[in-house]
Design a protein around this motif. Structure first.
Motif, mmCIF file in Angstrom:
data_model
loop_
_atom_site.group_PDB
_atom_site.id
_atom_site.type_symbol
_atom_site.label_atom_id
_atom_site.label_comp_id
_atom_site.label_asym_id
_atom_site.label_seq_id
_atom_site.Cartn_x
_atom_site.Cartn_y
_atom_site.Cartn_z
ATOM 1 N N LYS A 56 -8.445 31.550 -44.117
ATOM 2 C CA LYS A 56 -9.363 32.654 -44.663
ATOM 3 C C LYS A 56 -9.494 32.387 -46.186
ATOM 4 N N ILE A 57 -8.651 31.496 -46.685
ATOM 5 C CA ILE A 57 -9.143 30.994 -48.195
ATOM 6 C C ILE A 57 -9.518 30.359 -48.087
ATOM 7 N N CYS A 58 -10.526 29.524 -47.383
ATOM 8 C CA CYS A 58 -11.449 28.179 -47.455
ATOM 9 C C CYS A 58 -12.732 29.084 -47.250
ATOM 10 N N ASP A 59 -12.319 30.261 -45.802
ATOM 11 C CA ASP A 59 -13.934 30.863 -45.542
ATOM 12 C C ASP A 59 -14.184 31.087 -47.222
ATOM 13 N N THR A 83 -12.301 23.825 -56.072
ATOM 14 C CA THR A 83 -11.541 24.363 -56.994
ATOM 15 C C THR A 83 -10.921 25.347 -56.765
ATOM 16 N N TYR A 84 -11.580 26.685 -56.559
ATOM 17 C CA TYR A 84 -10.895 28.007 -55.776
ATOM 18 C C TYR A 84 -10.007 28.119 -55.120
ATOM 19 N N ALA A 85 -10.544 27.445 -53.501
ATOM 20 C CA ALA A 85 -9.535 26.516 -52.975
ATOM 21 C C ALA A 85 -8.466 26.559 -53.415
ATOM 22 N N SER A 90 -2.907 26.761 -53.961
ATOM 23 C CA SER A 90 -1.281 26.985 -55.001
ATOM 24 C C SER A 90 -0.755 28.002 -55.595
ATOM 25 N N ASP A 91 -1.386 29.033 -55.477
ATOM 26 C CA ASP A 91 -1.150 30.564 -56.192
ATOM 27 C C ASP A 91 0.200 31.258 -54.944
ATOM 28 N N VAL A 92 -0.507 30.789 -53.542
ATOM 29 C CA VAL A 92 0.152 31.460 -52.135
ATOM 30 C C VAL A 92 1.201 30.466 -52.216
ATOM 31 N N GLY A 93 1.250 29.189 -52.582
ATOM 32 C CA GLY A 93 2.179 27.711 -52.467
ATOM 33 C C GLY A 93 2.134 26.713 -51.440
#
Length: 127
Positions: A56-59, A83-85, A90-93
Protein backbone atom coordinates in the motif's frame (compact mmCIF):
# COMPACT_ATOMS: atom_id res chain seq x y z
CA UNK A 1 -3.25 -59.87 53.67
CA UNK A 2 -2.25 -56.76 55.58
CA UNK A 3 1.42 -57.68 55.33
CA UNK A 4 1.14 -58.05 51.53
CA UNK A 5 -0.55 -54.65 51.29
CA UNK A 6 2.16 -53.10 53.45
CA UNK A 7 4.80 -54.46 51.06
CA UNK A 8 3.00 -53.52 47.83
CA UNK A 9 1.80 -50.07 48.96
CA UNK A 10 5.18 -48.29 48.68
CA UNK A 11 5.74 -49.86 45.27
CA UNK A 12 2.31 -48.71 44.02
CA UNK A 13 2.87 -45.25 45.46
CA UNK A 14 6.19 -45.02 43.59
CA UNK A 15 4.58 -46.14 40.34
CA UNK A 16 1.73 -43.61 40.72
CA UNK A 17 4.21 -40.80 41.44
CA UNK A 18 6.24 -41.73 38.33
CA UNK A 19 3.08 -41.80 36.18
CA UNK A 20 2.14 -38.33 37.48
CA UNK A 21 5.66 -37.06 36.69
CA UNK A 22 5.41 -38.48 33.18
CA UNK A 23 2.01 -36.84 32.64
CA UNK A 24 3.38 -33.49 33.86
CA UNK A 25 6.30 -33.74 31.43
CA UNK A 26 3.92 -34.55 28.57
CA UNK A 27 1.62 -31.63 29.46
CA UNK A 28 4.56 -29.21 29.66
CA UNK A 29 5.92 -30.50 26.33
CA UNK A 30 2.47 -29.98 24.81
CA UNK A 31 2.36 -26.40 26.09
CA UNK A 32 5.82 -25.81 24.65
CA UNK A 33 4.70 -27.14 21.28
CA UNK A 34 1.57 -24.96 21.35
CA UNK A 35 3.68 -21.93 22.22
CA UNK A 36 5.94 -22.56 19.21
CA UNK A 37 2.92 -22.99 16.91
CA UNK A 38 1.21 -19.87 18.28
CA UNK A 39 4.36 -17.79 17.83
CA UNK A 40 4.76 -19.01 14.24
CA UNK A 41 1.11 -18.19 13.54
CA UNK A 42 1.45 -14.70 15.01
CA UNK A 43 4.64 -14.09 13.03
CA UNK A 44 2.88 -15.19 9.84
CA UNK A 45 -0.04 -12.84 10.48
CA UNK A 46 2.36 -10.00 11.31
CA UNK A 47 4.40 -10.63 8.16
CA UNK A 48 1.27 -10.75 6.03
CA UNK A 49 0.00 -7.49 7.50
CA UNK A 50 3.41 -5.89 7.00
CA UNK A 51 3.52 -7.06 3.36
CA UNK A 52 0.09 -5.60 2.71
CA UNK A 53 1.10 -2.32 4.34
CA UNK A 54 4.36 -2.34 2.38
CA UNK A 55 2.52 -2.69 -0.94
CA UNK A 56 0.00 0.00 0.00
CA UNK A 57 2.83 2.39 0.84
CA UNK A 58 4.58 1.64 -2.46
CA UNK A 59 1.32 2.15 -4.38
CA UNK A 60 0.91 5.44 -2.56
CA UNK A 61 4.52 6.42 -3.32
CA UNK A 62 4.02 5.72 -7.01
CA UNK A 63 0.77 7.69 -7.11
CA UNK A 64 2.43 10.57 -5.27
CA UNK A 65 5.37 10.71 -7.68
CA UNK A 66 3.16 10.26 -10.75
CA UNK A 67 0.79 13.05 -9.74
CA UNK A 68 3.28 15.49 -8.27
CA UNK A 69 6.13 15.15 -10.75
CA UNK A 70 4.23 14.75 -14.05
CA UNK A 71 6.76 16.60 -16.17
CA UNK A 72 9.84 14.86 -14.79
CA UNK A 73 11.62 11.84 -16.22
CA UNK A 74 10.59 8.38 -15.13
CA UNK A 75 13.94 7.97 -13.33
CA UNK A 76 13.31 11.12 -11.28
CA UNK A 77 9.79 9.92 -10.49
CA UNK A 78 11.20 6.59 -9.34
CA UNK A 79 13.72 8.36 -7.10
CA UNK A 80 10.99 10.53 -5.57
CA UNK A 81 8.71 7.53 -5.07
CA UNK A 82 11.58 5.55 -3.54
CA UNK A 83 12.41 8.37 -1.12
CA UNK A 84 8.76 8.69 -0.14
CA UNK A 85 8.30 4.92 0.36
CA UNK A 86 11.55 4.56 2.31
CA UNK A 87 10.53 7.35 4.64
CA UNK A 88 7.07 5.94 5.27
CA UNK A 89 8.37 2.39 5.73
CA UNK A 90 10.95 3.51 8.28
CA UNK A 91 8.20 5.43 10.12
CA UNK A 92 6.26 2.19 10.60
CA UNK A 93 9.36 0.12 11.34
CA UNK A 94 9.50 -2.00 8.20
CA UNK A 95 13.04 -2.57 6.95
CA UNK A 96 13.47 -3.87 3.41
CA UNK A 97 16.18 -3.88 0.80
CA UNK A 98 16.46 -1.30 -1.97
CA UNK A 99 15.55 -3.98 -4.52
CA UNK A 100 12.35 -4.95 -2.70
CA UNK A 101 11.15 -1.36 -2.46
CA UNK A 102 12.07 -0.64 -6.08
CA UNK A 103 10.35 -3.81 -7.25
CA UNK A 104 7.15 -2.93 -5.39
CA UNK A 105 7.11 0.57 -6.88
CA UNK A 106 7.72 -0.89 -10.36
CA UNK A 107 4.84 -3.32 -9.75
CA UNK A 108 2.60 -0.40 -8.78
CA UNK A 109 3.61 1.32 -12.02
CA UNK A 110 2.89 -1.78 -14.10
CA UNK A 111 -0.49 -2.25 -12.41
CA UNK A 112 -1.34 1.41 -13.02
CA UNK A 113 -0.39 1.18 -16.69
CA UNK A 114 -2.32 -2.09 -17.14
CA UNK A 115 -5.44 -0.55 -15.58
CA UNK A 116 -4.97 2.61 -17.65
CA UNK A 117 -4.72 0.59 -20.89
CA UNK A 118 -7.72 -1.51 -19.90
CA UNK A 119 -9.74 1.64 -19.24
CA UNK A 120 -8.74 3.09 -22.60
CA UNK A 121 -9.70 -0.13 -24.41
CA UNK A 122 -13.03 -0.25 -22.58
CA UNK A 123 -13.62 3.39 -23.54
CA UNK A 124 -12.98 2.57 -27.22
CA UNK A 125 -15.49 -0.28 -27.10
CA UNK A 126 -18.13 2.01 -25.59
CA UNK A 127 -17.77 4.56 -28.40
Amino acid sequence: MQSIWDQVSPLLSGIIVEIIKLLCVLVLAGFGYLQIKAKASIDTMKNKAQRELFHKICDEAFAFAEATFKNESSRNKMNKAFTYASSKLSDVGIKLSVEEITAAIEKACLDYNANKNKTLKDGDKAS
